[in-house]
Design a protein around this motif. Structure first.
Motif, PDB file in Angstrom:
ATOM      1  N   LYS A 128       0.829  -1.220   0.000  1.00 37.27           N
ATOM      2  CA  LYS A 128       0.000   0.000   0.000  1.00 37.27           C
ATOM      3  C   LYS A 128       0.860   1.267   0.000  1.00 37.27           C
ATOM      4  O   LYS A 128       0.636   2.198   0.775  1.00 37.27           O
ATOM      5  CB  LYS A 128      -0.960  -0.008   1.198  1.00 37.27           C
ATOM      6  N   GLN A 129       1.869   1.269  -0.869  1.00 37.51           N
ATOM      7  CA  GLN A 129       2.775   2.405  -0.984  1.00 37.51           C
ATOM      8  C   GLN A 129       2.749   2.963  -2.398  1.00 37.51           C
ATOM      9  O   GLN A 129       2.299   2.319  -3.349  1.00 37.51           O
ATOM     10  CB  GLN A 129       4.202   1.983  -0.616  1.00 37.51           C
ATOM     11  N   ILE A 130       3.260   4.182  -2.523  1.00 36.21           N
ATOM     12  CA  ILE A 130       3.329   4.862  -3.821  1.00 36.21           C
ATOM     13  C   ILE A 130       4.417   4.231  -4.683  1.00 36.21           C
ATOM     14  O   ILE A 130       5.469   3.818  -4.190  1.00 36.21           O
ATOM     15  CB  ILE A 130       3.617   6.366  -3.621  1.00 36.21           C
ATOM     16  N   VAL A 131       4.163   4.172  -5.994  1.00 29.50           N
ATOM     17  CA  VAL A 131       5.159   3.738  -6.972  1.00 29.50           C
ATOM     18  C   VAL A 131       5.304   4.833  -8.024  1.00 29.50           C
ATOM     19  O   VAL A 131       4.304   5.315  -8.564  1.00 29.50           O
ATOM     20  CB  VAL A 131       4.735   2.429  -7.670  1.00 29.50           C
ATOM     21  N   TYR A 132       6.539   5.232  -8.305  1.00 27.66           N
ATOM     22  CA  TYR A 132       6.798   6.181  -9.388  1.00 27.66           C
ATOM     23  C   TYR A 132       7.219   5.382 -10.615  1.00 27.66           C
ATOM     24  O   TYR A 132       8.172   4.592 -10.565  1.00 27.66           O
ATOM     25  CB  TYR A 132       7.893   7.175  -8.993  1.00 27.66           C
ATOM     26  N   PHE A 133       6.496   5.590 -11.716  1.00 28.06           N
ATOM     27  CA  PHE A 133       6.754   4.848 -12.947  1.00 28.06           C
ATOM     28  C   PHE A 133       7.138   5.832 -14.049  1.00 28.06           C
ATOM     29  O   PHE A 133       6.353   6.703 -14.419  1.00 28.06           O
ATOM     30  CB  PHE A 133       5.515   4.055 -13.366  1.00 28.06           C
ATOM     31  N   LEU A 184      13.023  14.839  -8.321  1.00 30.30           N
ATOM     32  CA  LEU A 184      12.591  13.727  -7.486  1.00 30.30           C
ATOM     33  C   LEU A 184      13.106  13.864  -6.058  1.00 30.30           C
ATOM     34  O   LEU A 184      12.415  13.480  -5.108  1.00 30.30           O
ATOM     35  CB  LEU A 184      13.085  12.415  -8.092  1.00 30.30           C
ATOM     36  N   GLU A 185      14.285  14.425  -5.901  1.00 32.47           N
ATOM     37  CA  GLU A 185      14.848  14.588  -4.564  1.00 32.47           C
ATOM     38  C   GLU A 185      13.934  15.444  -3.694  1.00 32.47           C
ATOM     39  O   GLU A 185      13.736  15.158  -2.505  1.00 32.47           O
ATOM     40  CB  GLU A 185      16.242  15.209  -4.642  1.00 32.47           C
ATOM     41  N   THR A 186      13.355  16.487  -4.276  1.00 31.82           N
ATOM     42  CA  THR A 186      12.419  17.340  -3.535  1.00 31.82           C
ATOM     43  C   THR A 186      11.089  16.636  -3.311  1.00 31.82           C
ATOM     44  O   THR A 186      10.503  16.705  -2.220  1.00 31.82           O
ATOM     45  CB  THR A 186      12.172  18.651  -4.305  1.00 31.82           C
ATOM     46  N   VAL A 187      10.624  15.925  -4.332  1.00 34.96           N
ATOM     47  CA  VAL A 187       9.329  15.231  -4.254  1.00 34.96           C
ATOM     48  C   VAL A 187       9.333  14.172  -3.154  1.00 34.96           C
ATOM     49  O   VAL A 187       8.361  14.020  -2.401  1.00 34.96           O
ATOM     50  CB  VAL A 187       8.984  14.583  -5.611  1.00 34.96           C
ATOM     51  N   LEU A 188      10.422  13.424  -3.029  1.00 35.38           N
ATOM     52  CA  LEU A 188      10.473  12.314  -2.086  1.00 35.38           C
ATOM     53  C   LEU A 188      10.464  12.762  -0.632  1.00 35.38           C
ATOM     54  O   LEU A 188      10.154  11.966   0.262  1.00 35.38           O
ATOM     55  CB  LEU A 188      11.719  11.460  -2.349  1.00 35.38           C
ATOM     56  N   VAL A 189      10.783  14.016  -0.383  1.00 31.56           N
ATOM     57  CA  VAL A 189      10.739  14.524   0.989  1.00 31.56           C
ATOM     58  C   VAL A 189       9.315  14.486   1.528  1.00 31.56           C
ATOM     59  O   VAL A 189       9.069  14.082   2.669  1.00 31.56           O
ATOM     60  CB  VAL A 189      11.304  15.963   1.050  1.00 31.56           C
ATOM     61  N   ASP A 190       8.353  14.896   0.698  1.00 33.24           N
ATOM     62  CA  ASP A 190       6.949  14.943   1.123  1.00 33.24           C
ATOM     63  C   ASP A 190       6.142  13.736   0.671  1.00 33.24           C
ATOM     64  O   ASP A 190       5.096  13.429   1.246  1.00 33.24           O
ATOM     65  CB  ASP A 190       6.285  16.222   0.583  1.00 33.24           C
ATOM     66  N   ASN A 191       6.600  13.049  -0.382  1.00 34.54           N
ATOM     67  CA  ASN A 191       5.882  11.897  -0.919  1.00 34.54           C
ATOM     68  C   ASN A 191       6.831  10.716  -1.055  1.00 34.54           C
ATOM     69  O   ASN A 191       7.225  10.346  -2.165  1.00 34.54           O
ATOM     70  CB  ASN A 191       5.253  12.237  -2.270  1.00 34.54           C
ATOM     71  N   PRO A 192       7.219  10.132   0.083  1.00 38.25           N
ATOM     72  CA  PRO A 192       8.206   9.039   0.029  1.00 38.25           C
ATOM     73  C   PRO A 192       7.650   7.801  -0.646  1.00 38.25           C
ATOM     74  O   PRO A 192       6.441   7.582  -0.715  1.00 38.25           O
ATOM     75  CB  PRO A 192       8.496   8.772   1.520  1.00 38.25           C
ATOM     76  N   CYS A 193       8.554   7.005  -1.170  1.00 38.62           N
ATOM     77  CA  CYS A 193       8.172   5.730  -1.776  1.00 38.62           C
ATOM     78  C   CYS A 193       9.307   4.748  -1.540  1.00 38.62           C
ATOM     79  O   CYS A 193      10.334   5.088  -0.951  1.00 38.62           O
ATOM     80  CB  CYS A 193       7.887   5.902  -3.267  1.00 38.62           C
ATOM     81  N   TYR A 229      22.784   8.269  -5.832  1.00 40.66           N
ATOM     82  CA  TYR A 229      22.672   9.212  -4.720  1.00 40.66           C
ATOM     83  C   TYR A 229      21.266   9.191  -4.124  1.00 40.66           C
ATOM     84  O   TYR A 229      21.094   9.119  -2.906  1.00 40.66           O
ATOM     85  CB  TYR A 229      23.014  10.619  -5.223  1.00 40.66           C
ATOM     86  N   ILE A 230      20.245   9.229  -4.992  1.00 41.32           N
ATOM     87  CA  ILE A 230      18.854   9.244  -4.525  1.00 41.32           C
ATOM     88  C   ILE A 230      18.509   7.925  -3.837  1.00 41.32           C
ATOM     89  O   ILE A 230      17.867   7.915  -2.778  1.00 41.32           O
ATOM     90  CB  ILE A 230      17.893   9.506  -5.701  1.00 41.32           C
ATOM     91  N   SER A 231      18.929   6.807  -4.428  1.00 40.63           N
ATOM     92  CA  SER A 231      18.597   5.508  -3.846  1.00 40.63           C
ATOM     93  C   SER A 231      19.215   5.346  -2.456  1.00 40.63           C
ATOM     94  O   SER A 231      18.595   4.773  -1.554  1.00 40.63           O
ATOM     95  CB  SER A 231      19.068   4.376  -4.766  1.00 40.63           C
ATOM     96  N   THR A 232      20.420   5.876  -2.273  1.00 38.43           N
ATOM     97  CA  THR A 232      21.087   5.776  -0.977  1.00 38.43           C
ATOM     98  C   THR A 232      20.489   6.740   0.037  1.00 38.43           C
ATOM     99  O   THR A 232      20.227   6.365   1.184  1.00 38.43           O
ATOM    100  CB  THR A 232      22.599   6.054  -1.128  1.00 38.43           C
ATOM    101  N   LYS A 233      20.245   7.974  -0.382  1.00 42.35           N
ATOM    102  CA  LYS A 233      19.737   8.994   0.544  1.00 42.35           C
ATOM    103  C   LYS A 233      18.345   8.650   1.052  1.00 42.35           C
ATOM    104  O   LYS A 233      18.048   8.801   2.248  1.00 42.35           O
ATOM    105  CB  LYS A 233      19.721  10.359  -0.146  1.00 42.35           C
ATOM    106  N   PHE A 234      17.465   8.186   0.156  1.00 41.22           N
ATOM    107  CA  PHE A 234      16.075   7.934   0.535  1.00 41.22           C
ATOM    108  C   PHE A 234      15.780   6.445   0.730  1.00 41.22           C
ATOM    109  O   PHE A 234      14.638   6.084   0.993  1.00 41.22           O
ATOM    110  CB  PHE A 234      15.134   8.519  -0.521  1.00 41.22           C
ATOM    111  N   GLN A 235      16.796   5.594   0.579  1.00 46.66           N
ATOM    112  CA  GLN A 235      16.630   4.148   0.725  1.00 46.66           C
ATOM    113  C   GLN A 235      15.475   3.642  -0.128  1.00 46.66           C
ATOM    114  O   GLN A 235      14.519   3.013   0.370  1.00 46.66           O
ATOM    115  CB  GLN A 235      16.439   3.776   2.197  1.00 46.66           C
TER     116      GLN A 235
END
Length: 332
Positions: A128-133, A184-193, A229-235
């Motif tokens: 039940k999580q968001i997916v970015y495609f 995406l780096e900014t988006v993931l702060v408020d909309n994590p996936c 970088y994004i994959s490591t920072k936001f896991q």
């Protein structure tokens, strides 16, 4: 840089004005100035100037983390993301580890996109999580995914709720992908996936094939670095679709300016096939999954082989079947 008045409480207004007349406005201005000269400019004692410098450094400087702190933080945030394909999860020992780039590679029409769609359904329905495609081929089919969910006997309300968790971005060229990754780096702060799917990456590099410059080399290196970088920072996991080609078709003048052969450990698993995008990209994915047909199996079935992994034994394989419910395991 922060204003000096915001970080130093024992500087009165008159001293601040004296410093401003000498173009000392910020914390950095104060620290860069010679302490003896600062005494003359401000009228403060040498002891007071040194004391202020120490407080500013303590308050404003970036404090380095120890290697243990970084590792502990990674373990706290890391997770195994199930693909929704039971036998594939067994090969991956639970799923794809976050903080990594995973590649699905295969010839055209082998089922790479169907794997991506199955992963999407598992995440939006079970996690039940968001997916970015990221859709570079402009063939994302919401109808197809809806039919996959419906075939699993979900009702209309559950289907609607699940579909709202899929965030689709259609891209036309490599520069749009670069912009997307930086936003995406900014988006993931408020909309994590937990997962970002790119289907597919080679499509965007078509203009650079047989190019007379090294633009493709620089761009693919930039994209790989940004994704890591994004994959490591936001896991999160980047699940990237790559094309496989017959090795005898991959002559020196047919690949992006990043060409090179496979390493020996992958050649034995991939046979005559070779992942596209060349030398620079070849070492980027932490996991490389090869999906291929097998003449001994029915036409709807495929073999998935883990041909590369940074933390798991490579060479393991499983048999799956492409159905109206998605990609499912086949018991051998």
């Amino acid at each position: 840089m922060a204003r000096l008045s915001q970080h130093v409480s024992n500087l009165n207004e008159s001293i601040l004005k004296l410093l401003e007349k000498k173009n000392i406005f910020t914390v950095l201005d104060f620290l860069e100035e010679d302490p003896d000269k600062m005494c003359n400019l401000s009228g403060l004692s040498f002891k007071d100037v040194i004391d202020i410098r120490r407080k500013l450094i303590s308050k404003c400087a970036v404090k380095p983390d120890t290697g243990l702190d970084v590792y502990s933080n990674m373990l706290l945030k890391a997770a195994k993301i199930s693909t929704g394909i039971e036998c594939l999860d067994e090969i991956l020992e639970g799923g794809i580890l976050t903080g990594n780039i995973c590649e699905v590679c295969g010839l055209s029409g082998e089922g790479k996109t169907q794997i991506c769609f199955t992963v999407i359904c598992n995440i939006i329905l079970n996690l039940k999580q968001i997916v970015y495609f990221v859709d570079t081929k402009h063939d994302f089919s919401a109808t197809y995914i809806q039919s996959m969910i419906k075939a699993q006997h979900y009702n209309d309300m559950e289907i609607q709720s699940a579909m709202e968790k899929i965030k689709v971005t259609k891209l036309n060229d490599i520069y749009q992908l670069i912009n997307f990754l930086h936003e995406l780096e900014t988006v993931l702060v408020d909309n994590p996936c937990r997962i970002i799917i790119i289907d597919s990456l080679p499509v965007l590099f078509a203009p650079f094939i047989n190019a007379n410059n090294n633009d493709g080399l620089g761009l693919i290196n930039h994209i790989a670095t940004t994704m890591k970088y994004i994959s490591t920072k936001f896991q999160v996991v980047f699940l990237v679709v790559n094309i496989a080609m017959m090795s005898f078709d991959m002559s020196d003048d047919v690949e992006i300016q990043t060409r090179s052969g496979n390493n020996s450990s992958e050649i034995s698993f991939m046979g005559d096939l070779k992942p596209g995008l060349g030398k620079v990209w070849h070492h980027v994915p932490s996991y490389r999954l090869l999906i291929k047909k097998d003449s001994s199996l029915p036409s709807s079935q495929r073999v998935i082989v883990l041909v590369k992994s940074t933390d798991l034994p490579s060479g393991k394989s499983c048999v799956v079947e492409i159905t109206d419910k998605g990609v499912i395991s086949v018991l051998i």
